[in-house]
Design an enzyme around this catalytic site. Structure first.
Site, short mmCIF file in Angstrom:
data_model
loop_
_atom_site.label_atom_id
_atom_site.label_comp_id
_atom_site.label_asym_id
_atom_site.label_seq_id
_atom_site.Cartn_x
_atom_site.Cartn_y
_atom_site.Cartn_z
N GLN A 132 -44.25 32.37 -25.07
CA GLN A 132 -42.84 32.72 -25.10
C GLN A 132 -42.56 33.65 -26.28
O GLN A 132 -41.87 34.67 -26.15
CB GLN A 132 -41.99 31.45 -25.23
N GLU A 155 -34.07 27.44 -20.92
CA GLU A 155 -34.44 28.28 -19.77
C GLU A 155 -35.72 27.72 -19.12
O GLU A 155 -35.76 27.49 -17.93
CB GLU A 155 -34.67 29.72 -20.27
N HIS A 156 -36.77 27.56 -19.94
CA HIS A 156 -38.03 26.97 -19.47
C HIS A 156 -38.24 25.65 -20.20
O HIS A 156 -38.10 25.60 -21.42
CB HIS A 156 -39.22 27.87 -19.82
N ASP A 210 -44.18 32.15 -14.42
CA ASP A 210 -43.76 33.53 -14.65
C ASP A 210 -44.27 34.46 -13.55
O ASP A 210 -43.64 35.47 -13.24
CB ASP A 210 -44.29 34.05 -16.00
N HIS A 229 -42.99 37.54 -26.32
CA HIS A 229 -42.12 38.42 -25.50
C HIS A 229 -41.37 39.44 -26.36
O HIS A 229 -41.41 40.63 -26.10
CB HIS A 229 -41.10 37.60 -24.71
N HIS A 261 5.53 30.47 5.17
CA HIS A 261 4.40 29.59 5.48
C HIS A 261 4.86 28.45 6.40
O HIS A 261 4.22 28.15 7.41
CB HIS A 261 3.83 28.96 4.21
#
Lengths: 432, 432
Positions: A261, A329-330, A363, A264, A422
């Site tokens: 991670q 996220e993960h 991934d 990145h 209505h």
């Protein structure tokens, strides 16, 4: 790398600082983006070409040079060596297989009064997928964005990907071929988002834009939201690896998963949570060892220093509370029986269960999407999926008899809301 | 009222003008809203109270006076007369019944390699629902927002509704009781959106905000999007009524259905599309006749004059193309066999089929949601639903054997993306 313990007096404050991240709150950036969008709306192609030359140093002299022909996509795929061709094809197949299970179908039922009620599901007509260029130009992102759209039945998938100095990763083009992307433009940034949202002479207007990008792209997506749909505002990528110091854990595996991670980019976030102080120390040592061999050690080190953490929790209950608080996220669950934890995990983009499911598999080729909610937004949002490319219309078909009791109810409520037309509209039906 | 024909030389231009509507593009308004949000984030309750006194002329002297106790909600319901109590209960029951069919369940499968893949569905923890106050304070809106959230399993539903001068429609409170809303605050505008998004001393922070509001509310929702989820940016309400001059059509019914949209507010949009010039003229006459008896004729006349239209199309094919182009929030198909048209309608929020299904029935008690995509956003979005209050987490659980071929694929692709830690993380699994 930051080491925290839930027993620290200032743990709450330290955690808040660790998680603090706000996308797109720089007024100067917002102003620049608004200006780019306004220019693209007004001048179209001319501005898109100009900004692409300026920001990407792209050598193109006309818009037509910014489109990649289908035959070039096919060529890019054909020219891959067999190993890569097979790997990409396996990934595409598995992603497609998983996403087919997300397809929603039209349904309808008839109520006790004889009225038909239902929900019609329709694919979007045309979508734009944003694929980051430069450093982070990933063929896997092409598959993850385009395949769900195609599985949903979207006819026109328009991909944009910036090509700094005109250079593109040929694998990105090969992936576009494999995923049956309909058109590819080598443009990026806020100008690409604006072009997709409003259309230009060359670039068709789309109904929704998906895919992550840098802060300009994120700000532009927010600005055009409403004009078109968007998937989410992406922040930096994160992983939370959870373990309990069990015998089967390997510190080198845990370390490399955290580093996958951190490599990145410099704002990526890797957090290790464990119930074992000994394991925490082992993983710290293993990270140092692994960094020594890592080509992107410099980036990873920066990410770990600024946004990484090793967190000691008292027990599983604290670990689960922390996971739900962070809504990662993960999430990797490096434990013997991860099924025991699942019911108590309320917020996470993707959950990687057991020791043989590293994030890297997800991934690329496990099947589920790798475009996931970041920065705690898993509290309210979902992985990119087929549901992002389908939408619903309600269906209501009252029979003459079945309409009357409903019309009576509507009449009563409409009168109380002071909506006389209505009420009359309803009354006409039950008085007829 | 504007009369158009697809045969007009300038039809395309006239149509574009008719449909032109942009929410929230006034820089002054955006600035005001940003400022309110910043103030609420910084000062919390104090600012919320102050702005509520200022904008709503609310007499409250403390925040606690801006919360309505559960017993007051129950009292409001108990004090309704029986007819209204029954109507509201019928509506709630039918909305609940329809929305239960939208509930998504967790699923999982095992692939040929023995890996488990799936999607876990979880309700949001806490949501905020915005109910407009003043003119448009509708009990039906409470039901339409709160019931899907409760059906999804949301534990905390926090409702905000502005009470100008401290006055509230008791039916709104009764509806909150019926829909099991957990807490109600009489606040509104951008300050209410900000309070829900960031939390204050008194108002709990939520994960998502749904429900329509005025332009300040719309701008505030856009600004907090990302911090929390939002449903959509609502524009003015619209209906498109389609007919083909069949014998069973009644001009007075068609007219009152159009007026039931036009009476909402001065920017509401009512469009009639027909293949019959004679019917077009009849409906125009019927509108004039109905207006004479309508309490809100003034509002409706304004809406019809500025944003209404009677459009003549050559044939059904043109009518369908126009419907898809407009992507109306509400679509009424006043035809003998509406099923014949459904397959060709790609974009509409809700489709009211046949002559006994006026929009008014859908607004209150048919069952489907009345919070619908406006301003053409039905091209990419859906009615508010249970799916807005549930989210998904991917599940990936590789077996030791099943992991190896995937790890090999991931390794190959990670190397081509220059992500060495990813590649190693995968390699550890297949070399073990």
């Amino acid at each position: 790398m930051r080491k925290l313990s839930t027993q620290d007096a200032d743990f709450e404050q330290q955690l808040t600082e660790l998680l603090a991240f706000e996308t797109v709150n720089d007024p100067q950036l917002l102003h620049t983006v608004d200006d780019i969008i306004a220019q693209v709306r007004q001048h179209g192609d001319e501005v898109v070409l100009h900004l692409t030359q300026q920001f990407d140093q792209h050598p193109a002299q006309s818009m037509s040079e910014l489109e990649i022909a289908q035959e070039d996509l096919a060529k890019a795929f054909a020219s891959l060596d067999d190993e890569v061709k097979a790997a990409l094809s396996t990934a595409a197949e598995r992603v497609s297989e998983f996403h087919k299970r997300q397809v929603q179908e039209t349904w309808e039922y008839t109520d006790a009064l004889g009225n038909r009620l239902g929900q019609k599901v329709t694919p979007l007509d045309r979508v734009g997928i944003y694929v980051p260029g430069g450093l982070a130009s990933y063929p896997s992102s092409v598959l993850m964005n385009a395949i769900p759209a195609k599985v949903a039945g979207v006819k026109d998938v328009i991909m944009v990907v910036p090509a700094p100095k005109g250079v593109l990763n040929p694998l990105v083009l090969a992936a576009a071929h494999l995923a049956q992307v309909d058109r590819v433009f080598t443009i990026g940034g806020a100008q690409a988002v604006a072009a997709l949202a409003y259309g230009t002479q060359s670039i068709p207007q789309v109904d929704k834009i998906t895919g992550p990008g840098n802060k300009y792209v994120a700000a532009a997506k927010r600005a055009v939201f409403g004009q078109v749909g968007i998937d989410m505002i992406a922040g930096p990528s994160e992983v939370l690896v959870y373990a309990e110091g069990e015998a089967a854990d390997r510190a080198d595996w845990l370390a490399i998963d955290l580093l996958s991670q951190a490599e990145h980019d410099r704002i990526a976030q890797a957090i290790f949570v464990t119930t074992s102080a000994e394991q925490l120390a082992d993983v710290e040592t293993a990270i140092d060892a692994a960094l020594a061999e890592l080509p992107k050690a410099d980036i990873a080190r920066d990410a770990l220093r600024h946004r990484g953490a090793l967190i000691l929790v008292k027990d599983r209950a604290e670990g689960l509370a922390l996971i739900n608080r962070i809504a990662p996220e993960h999430l990797e669950l490096s434990v013997d029986t991860p099924d025991d934890l699942i019911d108590d995990i309320r917020h996470a983009g993707a959950i990687f269960m057991g020791r043989h499911t590293p994030e890297a598999i997800g991934d690329y080729c496990a099947g589920p999407n790798h475009v996931l909610p970041t920065s705690g937004t898993a509290r309210f949002s979902s992985p990119l999926g087929v549901y992002d490319f389908q939408k619903k219309s309600s269906l209501i078909y009252c029979s003459e008899a079945g309409s009357k009791p409903l019309a009576k109810t509507a009449d009563i409520l409409a009168q109380r809301e002071d909506l006389d037309a209505h009420a009359r509209s309803a009354r006409y039906r039950y008085e007829s």
